[in-house]
Design an enzyme around this catalytic site. Structure first.
Site, PDB file in Angstrom:
ATOM      1  N   PRO A 291      43.096  32.005  47.300  1.00  0.00           N
ATOM      2  CA  PRO A 291      41.819  32.305  46.496  1.00  0.00           C
ATOM      3  C   PRO A 291      41.935  33.460  45.596  1.00  0.00           C
ATOM      4  O   PRO A 291      42.112  34.632  46.036  1.00  0.00           O
ATOM      5  CB  PRO A 291      40.840  31.970  47.726  1.00  0.00           C
ATOM      6  N   ARG A 293      39.329  33.367  42.187  1.00  0.00           N
ATOM      7  CA  ARG A 293      38.145  33.292  41.710  1.00  0.00           C
ATOM      8  C   ARG A 293      36.989  32.719  42.888  1.00  0.00           C
ATOM      9  O   ARG A 293      35.864  33.648  42.703  1.00  0.00           O
ATOM     10  CB  ARG A 293      37.774  31.831  40.862  1.00  0.00           C
ATOM     11  N   CYS A 361      34.970  41.271  15.277  1.00  0.00           N
ATOM     12  CA  CYS A 361      35.068  40.540  13.957  1.00  0.00           C
ATOM     13  C   CYS A 361      35.865  39.342  14.206  1.00  0.00           C
ATOM     14  O   CYS A 361      37.067  39.160  13.693  1.00  0.00           O
ATOM     15  CB  CYS A 361      35.619  41.491  13.126  1.00  0.00           C
TER      16      CYS A 361
HETATM   17  C1  LIG Z   1      45.810  31.668  39.495  1.00  0.00           C
HETATM   18  C2  LIG Z   1      46.453  31.596  40.744  1.00  0.00           C
HETATM   19  C3  LIG Z   1      45.592  31.768  41.935  1.00  0.00           C
HETATM   20  C4  LIG Z   1      44.317  31.716  41.835  1.00  0.00           C
HETATM   21  O1  LIG Z   1      43.621  30.858  41.327  1.00  0.00           O
HETATM   22  P1  LIG Z   1      42.074  30.786  41.599  1.00  0.00           P
HETATM   23  O2  LIG Z   1      41.598  29.667  40.580  1.00  0.00           O
HETATM   24  O3  LIG Z   1      41.364  31.978  41.015  1.00  0.00           O
HETATM   25  O4  LIG Z   1      41.574  30.596  42.867  1.00  0.00           O
HETATM   26  C5  LIG Z   1      46.319  31.276  42.995  1.00  0.00           C
HETATM   27  N1  LIG Z   1      47.749  31.332  42.927  1.00  0.00           N
HETATM   28  C6  LIG Z   1      48.310  31.075  41.944  1.00  0.00           C
HETATM   29  C7  LIG Z   1      49.957  30.938  41.938  1.00  0.00           C
HETATM   30  C8  LIG Z   1      47.740  31.421  40.771  1.00  0.00           C
HETATM   31  O5  LIG Z   1      48.471  31.151  39.627  1.00  0.00           O
END
Ligand SMILES: *Cc1c(COP(=O)(O)O)cnc(C)c1O
Length: 431
Positions: A291, A293, A361
Site C-alpha cells: 500500500p 496511497r 503559466c
Molecule cells: C504504485 C505502486 C504501488 C502502490 O500503489 P498505491 O495505489 O499507492 O497503493 C505498489 N506497488 C507497485 C509496484 C506500484 O507501482
C-alpha cells in the site's frame, strides 16, 4: 469530513490532527503540505496488524515509497514494522540514509539502470522485482561479479481489468510493466531465471493498478497468480514460496467515495488464498502487499493562500492560489478529485461552485474544477484535502517555483520534516 484527521474548531477553522491549519499557514507560510503523523502511524499500524491477523507471521506490508518519500516517512515505516517498496536509486538512497534494514526492501521498476542494480546488489536489498529479460541477464552478471546471489520476484501481468483511470492501470497485457502470461513470456522468464547461477527466484509479483474500490479484481489477480505458481512449480520442479500482490487500495478523496474497509479486503483476499491454495495443493506462500496511497493520502492536506478571484459571468469563477501543478500535478495528469475547504471559515456552507487554479503559466494548471467551496476572498486560506499521497513526491520546480515544505503534526505539535526550497536551492545546479 473525508478523513478523521480533519475537523473544525471553535474558531470555525479547519484542523488537522487537532492543530489549527490557519495557525500553520501563518507560522510556515503557504503553500505548505501538512501531514498528520499520528494518522499515518494509525494507518500503517492497521495494515501491519491486519497482516498479522490474516496471515499469521507469514506476510509483510511494504510501504510504496513513491506515494510519499522522505527520511522521516521511512523512519515511521521502520518503527511501525513495515518494509519498503522502492522504485529508484534515489528512493533506495533515502531508505539507506534513514537507516532502513535492506532485507526489508523490495526494489521495483520497469527500467532499472545498471548503476541502480549494482547499488541494490551491493547494499543487499532483500528482493529485486525483475521486470524483463534484459534486467534478468544484467542482474545475474552483477550478482556473479559480487560473488552473491540475487533473490528476486518476477513481475507478472495477470491480465485483470481493474476499474480505474487508464494511466494508473497496470495489470493488463498492454502495459509497460512486467511479463505477459498470455504470450508465454512469463513462462520463458521463469525457465531462464531458474537456469541462472546467481539468481534465486523466490516467487512472483503483480500490481493491477491504483485507487481500486472493488475487491473482486484483487481476488481475480490472486487466483491467476496462484494458478501460475502451481503450474510453474509442476513444470520446473522448483519451489516458489513468495507472492507479492501489490498495492492499489482505494481511499476516500470525496465525501461520496466509499472504499471497502481494510479489514474486509484483507479477510476476503486472505480467506480466498487459503481456500484456493488448499484446493490446488499449493503451499500457502509468504504474502507481501504494497500500500502507498492508503497509508498517507488521507493523513495530509495542502494549504494555500487565495490571491485573485475571477468571476466570468455565465462561465465560471476562478479562485487562484499560490501553488498549482508544481506542488500537485494530479489534476492535470488524471483529473484527480479532491474536496476543497476555506480553512479560515471551514464550518460555513460550501454553497459556491468554483474552479481552483494554480499560478503556473499553463491554462491547464488547475487543482480542481467545478468544486463546492465557501465564498472566499483574497487572503483566505484554502485547504485541499487528502493530498498526503503523490503530491510532495510528484512536485517539481516548474516556473522555478520553490517546492513547499512538509510540516508534520503529532500530539498537537507541528514541525518541519522536509524544508521548502529557497531561491538559492533553485540555483544550486546552475553553472
Ligand atoms: C504504485 C505502486 C504501488 C502502490 O500503489 P498505491 O495505489 O499507492 O497503493 C505498489 N506497488 C507497485 C509496484 C506500484 O507501482
Amino acid at each position: 469530513m473525508v478523513s478523521d484527521s480533519f475537523s473544525v474548531n471553535a474558531q470555525n477553522h479547519l484542523t488537522i490532527g487537532g492543530v489549527d491549519t490557519v495557525e500553520i499557514a501563518r507560522q510556515y507560510g503557504t503553500p505548505v503540505y501538512v501531514m498528520d503523523e499520528d494518522k499515518i502511524r494509525a494507518n500503517a499500524h492497521a495494515f501491519a496488524e491486519s497482516m498479522r491477523h490474516c496471515y499469521g507471521g507469514n506476510g509483510l506490508v511494504l510501504f510504496a515509497s513513491k506515494a510519499f518519500c522522505c527520511k522521516h516517512m521511512h523512519k515511521i515505516c521502520l518503527e511501525e514494522g513495515l518494509g519498503l517498496d522502492v522504485v529508484s536509486g534515489g528512493e533506495l538512497y533515502t531508505a539507506q540514509s534513514a537507516g532502513f534494514p535492506m532485507e526489508k526492501i523490495c526494489f521495483h521498476g520497469n527500467n532499472k539502470s545498471i548503476a541502480e542494480l549494482e547499488m541494490a546488489v551491493s547494499l543487499g536489498v532483500g528482493r529485486i522485482v525483475v521486470d524483463n529479460l534484459t534486467e534478468l541477464e544484467h542482474l545475474d552478471y552483477i550478482a556473479s561479479s559480487h560473488n552473491t546471489t540475487a533473490a528476486i520476484l518476477l513481475r507478472v501481468k495477470p491480465g485483470v481489468e481493474a476499474h480505474t483511470h487508464e494511466f494508473i492501470r497496470t495489470g493488463q497485457i498492454d502495459s509497460k510493466f512486467g511479463f505477459a502470461l498470455e504470450t508465454g513470456e512469463a513462462d520463458a522468464a521463469v525457465r531462464r531465471a531458474a537456469s541462472l547461477g546467481h539468481i534465486c527466484l523466490k516467487g512472483f509479483h503483480c500490481h493491477i493498478g491504483s485507487q481500486i474500490f472493488d475487491m473482486e479484481p484483487f481476488k481475480e489477480a490472486a487466483k491467476v497468480m496462484l494458478d501460475f505458481m502451481a503450474r510453474m512449480q509442476t513444470e520446473t520442479g522448483c519451489a516458489f514460496t513468495e507472492l507479492n500482490l501489490g498495492g492499489g487500495f482505494g481511499i476516500r478523496y470525496k465525501e461520496c467515495d466509499n472504499p471497502p474497509a481494510l479489514s474486509d479486503y484483507m479477510e476476503y483476499v486472505s480467506a480466498f488464498l487459503r481456500t484456493y491454495c488448499a484446493q490446488i495443493g499449493l503451499q500457502m506462500p509468504f504474502i507481501y502487499i504494497e500500500p502507498g496511497r492508503s497509508i498517507v493520502a488521507d493523513a495530509g492536506l495542502t494549504l494555500y493562500t487565495v490571491g485573485s478571484v475571477k468571476t466570468i459571468p455565465d462561465v465560471r469563477t476562478y479562485v487562484c492560489v499560490d501553488g498549482g501543478m508544481f506542488d500537485n500535478p494530479r489534476y492535470i495528469l488524471y483529473q484527480a478529485e479532491y474536496e476543497v475547504v476555506a480553512a479560515n471559515h471551514a464550518g460555513d456552507a460550501r454553497d459556491q461552485i468554483v474552479t481552483v487554479a494554480g499560478k503556473c503559466c499553463e491554462s491547464g494548471d488547475l487543482i480542481q474544477e467545478h468544486t463546492p467551496l465557501q465564498p472566499v476572498q483574497p487572503g483566505d486560506t484554502l485547504a485541499v484535502l487528502c493530498t498526503g499521497a503523490y503530491n510532495y513526491s510528484m512536485a517539481s520546480n516548474y516556473n522555478r517555483n520553490p517546492r513547499p515544505p512538509v510540516v508534520m503534526v503529532s500530539g498537537g505539535q507541528s514541525r518541519i520534516v522536509v524544508r521548502g526550497d529557497t531561491y538559492e536551492d533553485l540555483l544550486r545546479f546552475d553553472e
